[in-house]
Write an enzyme that holds these catalytic residues in place. Structure first.
Site, short mmCIF file in Angstrom:
data_model
loop_
_atom_site.label_atom_id
_atom_site.label_comp_id
_atom_site.label_asym_id
_atom_site.label_seq_id
_atom_site.Cartn_x
_atom_site.Cartn_y
_atom_site.Cartn_z
N GLY A 251 0.76 -1.25 0.00
CA GLY A 251 0.00 0.00 0.00
C GLY A 251 0.79 1.29 0.00
N GLU A 289 3.85 -6.96 1.13
CA GLU A 289 3.20 -7.14 -0.18
C GLU A 289 3.22 -5.85 -1.01
OE1 GLU A 289 -0.80 -8.25 1.08
OE2 GLU A 289 -0.24 -10.36 1.06
N ARG A 292 2.71 -1.10 -5.91
CA ARG A 292 2.98 0.24 -6.41
C ARG A 292 4.38 0.75 -6.06
NH1 ARG A 292 -1.24 3.96 -7.08
NH2 ARG A 292 -2.65 2.67 -5.87
N ARG A 328 -6.34 6.38 -14.25
CA ARG A 328 -6.26 6.81 -12.84
C ARG A 328 -6.79 8.23 -12.61
NH1 ARG A 328 -2.23 7.24 -10.17
NH2 ARG A 328 -3.04 6.38 -8.25
N CYS A 359 -13.28 9.70 -26.99
CA CYS A 359 -14.46 10.51 -27.23
C CYS A 359 -15.21 10.80 -25.94
CB CYS A 359 -15.37 9.80 -28.23
SG CYS A 359 -14.50 9.51 -29.77
N GLU A 360 -14.52 11.45 -25.03
CA GLU A 360 -15.10 11.86 -23.75
C GLU A 360 -14.44 13.17 -23.35
OE1 GLU A 360 -16.32 9.54 -20.85
OE2 GLU A 360 -16.55 7.78 -22.14
C1 PLP Z 1 -3.35 -4.36 -3.98
C2 PLP Z 1 -2.83 -5.14 -2.84
C3 PLP Z 1 -1.49 -5.06 -2.49
C4 PLP Z 1 -0.52 -4.13 -3.18
O1 PLP Z 1 -0.90 -2.80 -2.97
P1 PLP Z 1 0.07 -1.62 -3.43
O2 PLP Z 1 -0.66 -0.39 -3.08
O3 PLP Z 1 0.25 -1.76 -4.90
O4 PLP Z 1 1.35 -1.77 -2.68
C5 PLP Z 1 -1.04 -5.84 -1.46
N1 PLP Z 1 -1.88 -6.68 -0.79
C6 PLP Z 1 -3.18 -6.78 -1.11
C7 PLP Z 1 -4.05 -7.71 -0.34
C8 PLP Z 1 -3.71 -6.02 -2.13
O5 PLP Z 1 -5.00 -6.10 -2.44
#
Ligand code: PLP
Length: 433
Positions: A251, A289, A292, A328, A359-360
């Site tokens: 995240g 995890e 981004r 985004r 076309c928006e």
């Molecule tokens: C999307 C997601 C991530 C990665 O999130 P980032 O913002 O890209 O780091 C990690 N764990 C879970 C469960 C997710 O849904």
């Protein structure tokens, strides 16, 4: 003029360069990456083109790995599912976090071993559970009926996703841990899920939390770690079970504009780990995890400018892509910066609105950005587009999706080819190609 990403300076270009990957420099008025000119890349591969810097991806992977050699770092595949990138990360010891059968396929074809796979999802199908089981992935239980379904699918090892009831400081569409979230289980249900999983004969390895994406500060993530430990303590008391794994999610944000401030990845992960160790004193492995924050800043998009026009109040420069390759701005109100890659050292001549070709009227990539007078044929480079752009791309308006290249040491490797018109029509039975 020669400027680098580290020296900074007084004009706009040197500051903007900080939003680009680590090897980006402006030299002779031109943006270069990994020893290659942006103009060369655009001529060789066409535009729009997503350009990734290998050095930046590796540096981010190493930053996470340094935090704790025993931790498992899994790439959040949905940020940009790509076999070449995932192979690069797997070679550094990273695994993959996947949430669908399709994402799992990318990880498997990249050779990510099963003990480095984490399978998420708030509504996994039986087919997905079976595929996760066959791969030997950790399956993250997200519902009370999932333990029995996982067991029936042949799953061995599971984690339980906890909803800590925290409002992350980010766009509401990418918050995942508030009390009403569709993801995970509130504390009491998480304890019940651990009980049911144990009763079903599953190996319950630990607990998981992920509070959202594009997080620009650590406070809520640290609170989530404490809430996760609270659930672990309840499990220990009520069930005599203790986690051996704490999956702390991903995240962390990336900077898209100069106004953004974002914590350093290594410091962010280290803070989370320290908070875990302070509150939980039994031995346990951490999982991170990041999606981004591994690939977001490592990528930028090159577009070719076409029509330049003025309306009553606004000067427009139109690019050869838009919401089909980067939705985004429309989804999250994301703000981007840009520079003219072929005339990066010229002074600004004013503010321009960067419109896509769809076309928006809402197909605006950047509402207002200072540029030298743009002309047809100029190259626009938009930084920090490595995550959640191509991954979210569509064929809206019949536009084929762009190509992506991985650049290092003066060489570019095509890691995703540009779609063709045949690709566009390939799912239509009535297309007699
Ligand atoms: C999307 C997601 C991530 C990665 O999130 P980032 O913002 O890209 O780091 C990690 N764990 C879970 C469960 C997710 O849904």
């Amino acid at each position: 003029m020669r400027t680098s990403s580290t020296t900074g300076g007084a004009t706009d270009a040197p500051r903007l360069i900080d939003l680009f990957p680590a090897t980006a420099v402006v030299d002779g008025g031109e943006l270069h990456l990994g020893g290659m000119r942006a103009t060369t890349l655009a001529e060789a591969f066409g535009t729009p083109l997503v350009v990734y810097c290998r050095e930046t991806i590796l540096a981010r992977a190493h930053a996470y790995a340094r935090v704790d050699p025993d931790a498992l770092v899994v790439y959040g595949t949905k940020a940009f599912p790509n076999i070449a990138l995932m192979r690069l990360l797997a070679a550094e010891g990273l695994g993959a976090d996947v949430s669908t059968r399709g994402e799992l396929e990318f990880a498997l074809r990249a050779g990510v071993p099963g003990d480095r796979l984490v399978f998420h999802g708030n509504n996994k199908s039986d087919e997905e559970l079976r595929a996760a089981a066959a791969a030997g992935a950790f399956v993250v239980l997200d519902a009370l009926d999932e333990a029995a379904r996982a067991r029936a699918a042949g799953v061995q090892t599971v984690l339980v996703r906890v909803t800590p009831g925290i409002e992350a400081e980010t766009h509401r569409a990418i918050r995942t841990a508030h009390a009403e979230s569709k993801f995970g289980l509130v504390a009491g249900d998480a304890v019940a899920a651990v009980r049911e999983a144990l009763a079903a004969g599953l190996d319950v390895a630990g607990l998981h939390v992920h509070i959202g994406s594009q997080l620009t500060r650590a406070a809520e993530s640290l609170l989530a770690v404490e809430r996760l430990v609270d659930v672990a303590m309840r499990c220990r008391e009520e069930l005599g079970w203790s986690p051996r794994v704490f999956d702390l999610g991903g995240g962390l944000a990336v900077r898209h504009s100069l106004a953004d401030t974002v914590p350093d990845a290594e410091e962010f992960a280290r803070e989370l780990l320290l908070r875990l160790r302070r509150h939980w004193h039994e031995p346990a492995q951490a999982i991170f995890e990041p999606g981004r924050s591994l690939v977001g800043q490592a990528g930028f998009t090159l577009y070719r400018i076409g029509v330049v026009k003025r309306t009553a109040g606004v000067a427009y420069a139109a690019i050869d892509g838009g919401m089909s390759d980067n939705p985004r701005p429309q989804l999250y109100g994301s703000r981007y910066e840009a520079l003219l890659a072929n005339r990066a050292d010229e002074p600004s001549s004013g503010a321009y609105r960067i419109a896509g070709k769809h076309c928006e009227s809402g197909d605006v990539l950047i509402d207002s950005v200072e540029l030298p007078e743009p002309r047809r044929g100029d190259l626009l480079a938009v930084p920090a587009t490595g995550a959640y752009t191509l991954a979210m791309a569509s064929n809206y308006n019949g536009v084929p999706r762009p190509a992506a290249v991985l650049v290092a040491d003066g060489e570019a490797e095509l890691i995703r080819r540009r779609e063709s018109l045949d690709d566009l029509l390939s799912a239509e039975p009535s297309n007699q190609g």
